[in-house]
Design a protein around this motif. Structure first.
Motif, PDB file in Angstrom:
ATOM      1  N   THR A  47      -1.777  -8.221  21.408  1.00 28.24           N
ATOM      2  CA  THR A  47      -0.713  -7.533  21.913  1.00 28.24           C
ATOM      3  C   THR A  47       0.388  -6.850  20.966  1.00 28.24           C
ATOM      4  O   THR A  47       1.111  -5.903  21.463  1.00 28.24           O
ATOM      5  N   ALA A  48       0.084  -6.951  19.907  1.00 30.34           N
ATOM      6  CA  ALA A  48       1.162  -6.454  18.754  1.00 30.34           C
ATOM      7  C   ALA A  48       0.625  -4.958  18.726  1.00 30.34           C
ATOM      8  O   ALA A  48       1.589  -4.223  17.820  1.00 30.34           O
ATOM      9  N   LEU A  49      -0.592  -4.792  18.430  1.00 31.64           N
ATOM     10  CA  LEU A  49      -1.116  -3.523  18.384  1.00 31.64           C
ATOM     11  C   LEU A  49      -1.361  -2.735  19.517  1.00 31.64           C
ATOM     12  O   LEU A  49      -1.314  -3.239  20.671  1.00 31.64           O
ATOM     13  N   HIS A  50      -0.763  -1.549  19.562  1.00 29.23           N
ATOM     14  CA  HIS A  50      -0.793  -0.628  20.731  1.00 29.23           C
ATOM     15  C   HIS A  50      -2.124  -0.227  21.097  1.00 29.23           C
ATOM     16  O   HIS A  50      -2.949   0.145  20.597  1.00 29.23           O
ATOM     17  N   PRO A  51      -2.290  -0.695  22.496  1.00 27.28           N
ATOM     18  CA  PRO A  51      -3.782  -0.580  22.992  1.00 27.28           C
ATOM     19  C   PRO A  51      -4.227   0.926  23.075  1.00 27.28           C
ATOM     20  O   PRO A  51      -5.542   1.056  23.154  1.00 27.28           O
ATOM     21  N   MET A  52      -3.336   1.717  23.250  1.00 26.33           N
ATOM     22  CA  MET A  52      -3.806   3.322  23.500  1.00 26.33           C
ATOM     23  C   MET A  52      -3.790   4.154  22.365  1.00 26.33           C
ATOM     24  O   MET A  52      -3.944   5.346  22.381  1.00 26.33           O
ATOM     25  N   LEU A  53      -3.353   3.532  21.076  1.00 27.12           N
ATOM     26  CA  LEU A  53      -3.309   4.289  20.091  1.00 27.12           C
ATOM     27  C   LEU A  53      -4.106   3.911  18.939  1.00 27.12           C
ATOM     28  O   LEU A  53      -4.454   2.682  19.014  1.00 27.12           O
ATOM     29  N   ARG A 113      -3.404   6.104  13.711  1.00 24.56           N
ATOM     30  CA  ARG A 113      -2.390   6.630  14.209  1.00 24.56           C
ATOM     31  C   ARG A 113      -1.218   5.441  14.106  1.00 24.56           C
ATOM     32  O   ARG A 113      -0.269   5.800  13.276  1.00 24.56           O
ATOM     33  N   GLN A 114      -1.868   4.222  14.155  1.00 23.99           N
ATOM     34  CA  GLN A 114      -0.872   3.162  14.191  1.00 23.99           C
ATOM     35  C   GLN A 114      -0.595   2.919  12.617  1.00 23.99           C
ATOM     36  O   GLN A 114       0.284   2.221  12.191  1.00 23.99           O
ATOM     37  N   MET A 115      -1.778   3.133  11.681  1.00 26.76           N
ATOM     38  CA  MET A 115      -1.524   2.898  10.134  1.00 26.76           C
ATOM     39  C   MET A 115      -0.477   3.994   9.828  1.00 26.76           C
ATOM     40  O   MET A 115       0.041   3.692   8.623  1.00 26.76           O
ATOM     41  N   GLU A 158       1.778   6.361  11.187  1.00 24.64           N
ATOM     42  CA  GLU A 158       3.002   7.133  11.854  1.00 24.64           C
ATOM     43  C   GLU A 158       4.141   6.708  11.151  1.00 24.64           C
ATOM     44  O   GLU A 158       5.063   7.623  10.962  1.00 24.64           O
ATOM     45  N   PHE A 185      -9.999   2.180  18.344  1.00 27.35           N
ATOM     46  CA  PHE A 185      -9.044   1.579  19.017  1.00 27.35           C
ATOM     47  C   PHE A 185      -8.957  -0.175  18.826  1.00 27.35           C
ATOM     48  O   PHE A 185      -9.998  -0.751  18.711  1.00 27.35           O
ATOM     49  N   HIS A 218      -8.938  -2.411  20.704  1.00 31.27           N
ATOM     50  CA  HIS A 218      -9.846  -3.289  21.524  1.00 31.27           C
ATOM     51  C   HIS A 218     -11.333  -3.445  20.961  1.00 31.27           C
ATOM     52  O   HIS A 218     -12.085  -4.213  21.563  1.00 31.27           O
ATOM     53  N   GLN A 219     -11.622  -2.651  20.084  1.00 28.92           N
ATOM     54  CA  GLN A 219     -12.907  -2.704  19.662  1.00 28.92           C
ATOM     55  C   GLN A 219     -13.110  -3.663  18.291  1.00 28.92           C
ATOM     56  O   GLN A 219     -14.263  -3.390  17.627  1.00 28.92           O
TER      57      GLN A 219
END
Lengths: 329, 350
Positions: free
Chosen positions: A104-110, A114-116, A118, A154, A156-157
């Motif tokens: 849950t701490a990583l954004h599922p849609m980014l 991008r998360q690394m 931004e 992403f 979820h992968q």
């Protein structure tokens, strides 16, 4: 233990939260804590002990309505705990945080990329390409296979363990001095936990990182921490070097936690559960908050809140009775 | 067969998704022709008496000619088969009222409604999402309370009443709003391309006409949007509160990102996925529910056309309108699914 110049020192931290009926309840009641450079400090306690709140206060991320007091010193800077704006300066740049559940701490849609990057782009004012390069290096360091391809994928992968590695990489990509890890292995399978712990240890060495490791799991603590703080009902009840505290607990609460842990062969150490349950915030008992569950409790425990006092160099407990001082290991 | 199946699974996820939806959509359309045809058959009332005057209706010869002209003398299954056959050729039959092909009528009235509903939708999305986000950020503080009252009022006020009151206030009292219709009286429509006057005027570079068309659409669009603004605001607020409490939003804060980025990139995005679904349904509702607004503002749209056709039992027109509205519903739902897949990679990548 020779005190190095601490990277982070928390002094007299208090946190109160609004209650449902409009009042306020003390959740953290005067916590002192310090972390040296390159040191891993464990913060142990059951839920409601205030360990996570204390860490969030360092980042200025407490829930709305929380009131704080005390001082926070970080790398020569002095911040009032009450002023959330000062902590915002540290956030992500000097102090990073890893959360319990990588699902849950990583954004599922980014995308991972991008998360690394931004916050890297934002803090360092660098271009995408340069940020991508730094991020790929960091993913490689936390042993994500094929990091370049991983950037386009992403969360979820990936598996839970891989996600936690990505979360750690994302936290460290900006080169912070302190990593706050809040139960970083609790949500993971046991076999994956060890890998994450080894990774944190490796990163501490390679990046000269200080780590505040928050956990209720003393097993995790013993694998990693240099020093340990044990919290109960919003106060530190014992602090000292990890080996000392875990091998010869002086506070009855620490002892109780350790006795409830399975270790060694079953026959030489019967498991004993700590009687009762930890008090909820706002319902802390008077005096020593632990006294209703403590088999050594005396009258003085019911009357006064015990101060944390040094009992050995580098070792302190908040127990006026100190019933375990003579107990052999 | 196995080859077909294999090559089907070799297609990209997204393409398979679209093809499947198109197939289902076509089946739905067929079902809708059947339902709308069946409904026109069971409706009590006789098209003959609804369309012919008393004297004509009492003349058996005229009645027979009328029935023959519109195929009403055929058995019902044959009427349906004939209808379908013509439909395939793009022929929706002839309206008994206007004596023009229904497709001609639709191409004139439908764009007016789509233009009105789209304008209302844009207003509703922009205002609804902004208010909802604001309310969520200021949860339980005064901006939230005020927005809550506004959105409650939005979903509670009857549209026809609001249409009358706003028209009275802005046109008669304040004189800000232009009169009814899509253009000023005697105004010349822009060259017909889409039959949406604002867009046609833009395409033709007629700025003055664009301004007039825009000024005419603002008030009816705002009235039509009010209900949807209310519902999108409430939905956005709830979805934002949900996503703001997620771990990944806390993680984004911990990364030291500016609040604006945290809210717009990290919190709003998952909320948008939910909002798009509501917006899609709202758009369908607007298309089929414009009749009251169209009446008050004399907007020559499909709502008025459907209303008049229903009064006259103009079967071809009614079926044409039902079919077109159904197709638009299906298209909007497909668009919603696609946008959803675009927003959420878990759906896109399976």
């Amino acid at each position: 233990m020779a005190e190095r110049q601490p990277l982070l020192a928390i002094e007299g931290l208090t946190i109160s939260l609004p209650t449902a009926d409009g009042g306020r309840a003390s959740a953290v009641r005067g916590v002192d804590l310090s972390i040296g450079e390159g040191e891993i400090v464990g913060l142990a306690g059951e839920s409601g002990s205030g360990k996570t709140l204390s860490a969030l206060a360092v980042l200025g991320l407490l829930p709305g309505g929380a009131k704080t007091g005390g001082m926070i010193h970080f790398a020569g800077r002095e911040l009032s705990a009450a002023d959330g704006r000062a902590q915002a300066e540290l956030r992500g740049k000097d102090v990073a945080m890893v959360f319990q559940d990588p699902m849950t701490a990583l954004h599922p849609m980014l995308s991972v990329g991008r998360q690394m990057t931004e916050h890297l782009v934002f803090h360092r004012k660098i271009g995408r390409a340069e940020a991508d390069k730094i991020a790929i290096d960091m993913l490689e360091r936390v042993r994500i296979p094929n990091p370049r391809a991983a950037m386009a994928r992403f969360p979820h992968q990936f598996s839970g363990g891989m996600r936690q590695r990505i979360a750690i990489a994302s936290a460290l990509v900006t080169g912070p001095k302190l990593l706050i890890a809040d139960e970083p292995t609790t949500a993971l399978d046991v076999t994956v936990q060890a890998g994450i712990l080894r990774l944190i240890e490796q990163l501490r060495r390679e990046l000269k990182l200080s780590v505040l490791l928050i956990t209720h799991d003393l097993g995790v603590m013993s694998a990693l921490a240099d020093r340990v703080y044990v919290m109960y009902a919003g106060r530190v009840v014992e602090r000292g070097a990890r080996a000392e505290v875990l091998a010869r607990p002086r506070h009855p609460y620490t002892r109780g936690l350790l006795d409830a842990l399975p270790h060694g062969s079953p026959s030489d150490h019967p498991l004993t559960a700590l009687p009762g349950s930890p008090p909820a915030i706002g319902r802390f008992p008077a005096g020593c908050a632990f006294h209703p569950r403590c088999r050594f409790a005396e009258d003085i425990c019911r009357a006064d809140i015990p101060e944390l006092r040094d009992v050995q160099p580098g070792r302190a407990i908040a127990c006026p009775v100190d019933p375990l001082s003579a107990v052999p290991a | 067969m196995t080859y077909l199946r294999k090559s089907w699974y070799a297609l990209p996820n997204l393409l398979r998704f679209v093809v499947r939806r198109l197939f289902v959509g076509a089946l739905l359309c067929l079902g809708i022709t059947f339902v709308s045809f069946a409904l026109t058959q069971v409706v009590p009332g006789d098209p003959v008496s609804a369309n012919l005057g008393d004297r004509a209706a009492s003349d058996p010869e005229i009645v027979a000619a009328f029935r023959a002209r519109y195929g009403l003398d055929q058995p019902i299954p044959q009427q349906y088969a004939l209808y379908l056959e013509r439909l395939v050729h793009g022929d929706l039959g002839e309206s008994q009222q206007t004596h023009r092909p229904v497709t001609t009528d639709l191409s004139q009235y439908l764009p007016a409604t789509i233009e009105l509903a789209s304008a209302a939708m844009i207003l509703a999305l922009v205002i609804g999402i902004s208010l909802g986000v604001l309310a969520a950020i200021a949860r339980d503080r005064w901006p939230d309370q005020i927005i809550r009252v506004i959105s409650l009022a939005g979903v509670s006020v009857p549209t026809f009443w609001l249409a009358l009151v706003t028209f009275y206030v802005f046109f008669f009292k304040l004189g800000i709003a232009p009169g009814v219709g899509r253009l000023n009286p005697g105004g010349k429509a822009p060259p017909s391309i889409t039959n949406m006057f604002t867009i046609d005027a833009l395409l033709a570079g007629q700025w003055a006409t664009f301004g007039i068309a825009l000024s005419h659409i603002v008030l009816p669009a705002a009235v039509l949007a009010i209900y949807t603004i209310g519902s999108i605001t409430r939905f956005t607020r709830a979805a934002m509160l949900e996503s703001l409490s997620q771990d990944y939003v806390r993680a984004a804060r911990a990364k030291g990102l500016p609040t604006r980025t945290v809210i717009l990139r990290h919190a709003l995005r998952p909320a948008l996925a939910a909002i798009v679904t509501v917006a899609g349904m709202a758009f369908g509702r607007m298309l089929s529910g414009t009749v009251l607004v169209e009446s008050v503002f004399s907007w020559p749209g499909i709502g008025q056309y459907a209303y008049k056709s229903a009064l006259a039992l103009d079967l071809r027109a009614i079926m044409g309108v039902s079919l077109v509205v159904a197709v638009i519903y299906i298209l909007v739902n497909m668009a919603v699914d696609l946008i959803y897949a675009f927003i959420d990679p878990r759906i896109r990548l399976g």
